[in-house]
Design an enzyme around this catalytic site. Structure first.
Site, short mmCIF file in Angstrom:
data_model
loop_
_atom_site.label_atom_id
_atom_site.label_comp_id
_atom_site.label_asym_id
_atom_site.label_seq_id
_atom_site.Cartn_x
_atom_site.Cartn_y
_atom_site.Cartn_z
N SER A 78 0.81 -1.22 0.00
CA SER A 78 0.00 0.00 0.00
C SER A 78 0.85 1.27 0.00
O SER A 78 0.41 2.31 -0.50
CB SER A 78 -0.94 0.01 1.21
OG SER A 78 -0.20 -0.16 2.41
N HIS A 296 -1.02 6.04 6.39
CA HIS A 296 -0.50 5.86 5.03
C HIS A 296 -0.07 7.20 4.42
O HIS A 296 -0.45 8.27 4.90
CB HIS A 296 -1.55 5.18 4.14
CG HIS A 296 -1.59 3.70 4.31
ND1 HIS A 296 -2.11 3.08 5.42
CD2 HIS A 296 -1.14 2.70 3.49
CE1 HIS A 296 -1.99 1.78 5.29
NE2 HIS A 296 -1.41 1.51 4.13
#
Length: 449
Positions: A78, A296
């Site tokens: 990711s 993230h």
């Protein structure tokens, strides 16, 4: 603003237009100044070849036969895919893998004119890169072919449950319910074999494409050096353990790069001070806005990661920066008044060594020509003679692709036409254009570093 850039095709011309073009070429042949080949120093990068007369059809064929941009494969989890950063890419598996069109590989591809195959997928482990399919997609290494020349890889975090453990601890300490547990023993055990797994990934890429240059991009720094903040609600013990995961992950990646012959792109170091609690974060917090992914990368993070990858490409020689000298003596390809606005004219001007004349390009492969953060663009995606060129935000379109052609020319493959100095002008500020390739000095361009 340029509209959609049409594909090049065969166009019929009126007799009058064809005659005008022939007259113009003959005039150039009479008036273009004679110029011997310059003896460039060894450090000079050049695309020059012997000048011979060529037709437009020959130039088009040569452009078609010349690679137009590096063949680039992006692999990883990711932190390479970019979940939560709009917009999501189109194409197979993009939605299932939460691949952003603004992840670092997409930015690099737009700015270099590379041909990107993005195989990254959120949740991937090293096994998903090598042997195990994911989200309906084959193992990521399958995207690498013998033609691949650049591969970026961000992987390993899911092998050691880095983000999973961060999410679990944030849930536990933040008052959540049904929080996951963290098996520290299993994580610590996996670290014993992680460097070997990463080496296997690099070796598999080199096996598929021996000429590929592999860049191991490690993970963003997520946590501050000490303490935390409201939106990173971890205990002191949890923070210490997560910092140890980050440190060991960076060490394993560095070891694998050294042993397997890859280039380390040290994003962990570069993002130091841009953690989730900082004033200028490159990652989200443990309590991100709706639609964003916990801990993230954000847009700023991916932008800076792309900068770091591009710097690595320069260091490896896969990108170079040079002035573009004209066949008209003493003149260079220049950005009018060093402007950075879309639509700024790209022109002929006396060579002066300024940033407005320093163009980043891909040697031999072609692709984009970029200066001052933007790309050389054919206005409106035009394909006709006399269409002007300009500076425009890099978008990866055919209007921004240039390949070395016969006679030191630069060919735009979409149109089959060459970068051209109108009427072999010697005047500063003459805006450049595309025109049928004809091997005159007005179409000779040499990269000199």
């Amino acid at each position: 603003m340029p509209g959609p850039h049409p594909s090049a095709g065969t166009r019929s011309r009126s007799l009058a237009r064809a005659a005008a073009a022939r007259i113009r070429v003959r005039a150039r042949a009479r008036t273009a100044p004679r110029r011997g080949r310059l003896a460039l120093c060894a450090a000079a990068a050049t695309l020059a070849v012997a000048a011979v007369p060529v037709t437009a059809a020959q130039a088009t064929a040569a452009a078609a036969a010349t690679p137009s941009g590096l063949d680039y494969v992006a692999m990883g989890s990711s932190f390479a895919a970019g979940p939560g950063i709009p917009p999501t890419q189109s194409g197979s598996g993009a939605s299932a893998c939460a691949r952003s069109a603004n992840n670092y590989s997409s930015i690099v591809a737009r700015e270099t004119g590379a041909n990107l195959t993005d195989a990254s997928c959120s949740g991937a482990t090293t096994a998903n890169l090598l042997t195990v399919s994911q989200a309906g997609q084959p193992p990521q290494v399958n995207a690498v072919t013998s033609a691949t020349r650049t591969v970026t890889i961000t992987i390993g975090g899911n092998d050691v449950n880095y983000l999973g453990s961060l999410d679990a601890y944030t849930c536990q300490s933040g008052g959540g319910t049904n929080c996951a547990g963290v098996d520290r023993g299993a994580i610590d055990q996996t670290f014993g074999v992680l460097a070997g797994r990463l080496e296997n990934v690099v070796n598999a890429v080199h096996s598929a494409s021996p000429q590929a240059h592999v860049y191991l991009v490690n993970y963003f720094t997520i946590l501050p050096d000490s303490g935390a903040c409201t939106d990173v609600p971890l205990t002191a013990d949890q923070l210490a353990y997560e910092r140890s995961i980050a440190s060991r992950l960076a060490d394993a990646t560095a070891t694998a790069a050294s042993v397997a012959g890859a280039t380390l792109v040290d994003l962990a170091a570069a993002s130091h001070g841009h953690d989730a609690c900082s004033a200028d974060p490159w990652v989200e917090t443990g309590r991100p806005p709706a639609g964003r992914s916990q801990y993230h990368p954000n847009e700023a993070g991916m932008r800076n990661a792309a900068n770091l990858v591009e710097s690595a490409l320069v260091s490896a020689g896969q990108l170079r920066t040079a002035a573009v000298h004209s066949g008209i003596a003493g003149k260079c390809v220049d950005i009018n008044n060093s402007g950075t606005a879309d639509g700024t004219a790209v022109q002929l001007y006396g060579c002066n060594g300024t940033a407005a004349q320093k163009w980043t390009y891909t040697p031999t492969a072609g692709g984009a020509l970029r200066a001052l953060g933007k790309c050389l663009d054919v206005s409106g995606g035009g394909t006709a003679d006399y269409t002007k060129v300009q500076l425009w935000s890099c978008n990866g379109s055919g209007a921004q692709r240039w390949v070395p052609g016969p006679g030191s020319s630069l060919v735009n493959p979409q149109s089959g036409r060459c970068l051209d100095d109108p009427n072999s002008s010697t005047a500063d500020r003459t805006q450049l254009q595309i025109f049928d390739c004809n091997s005159t000095a007005a179409q000779q361009w040499t990269f000199v570093s």
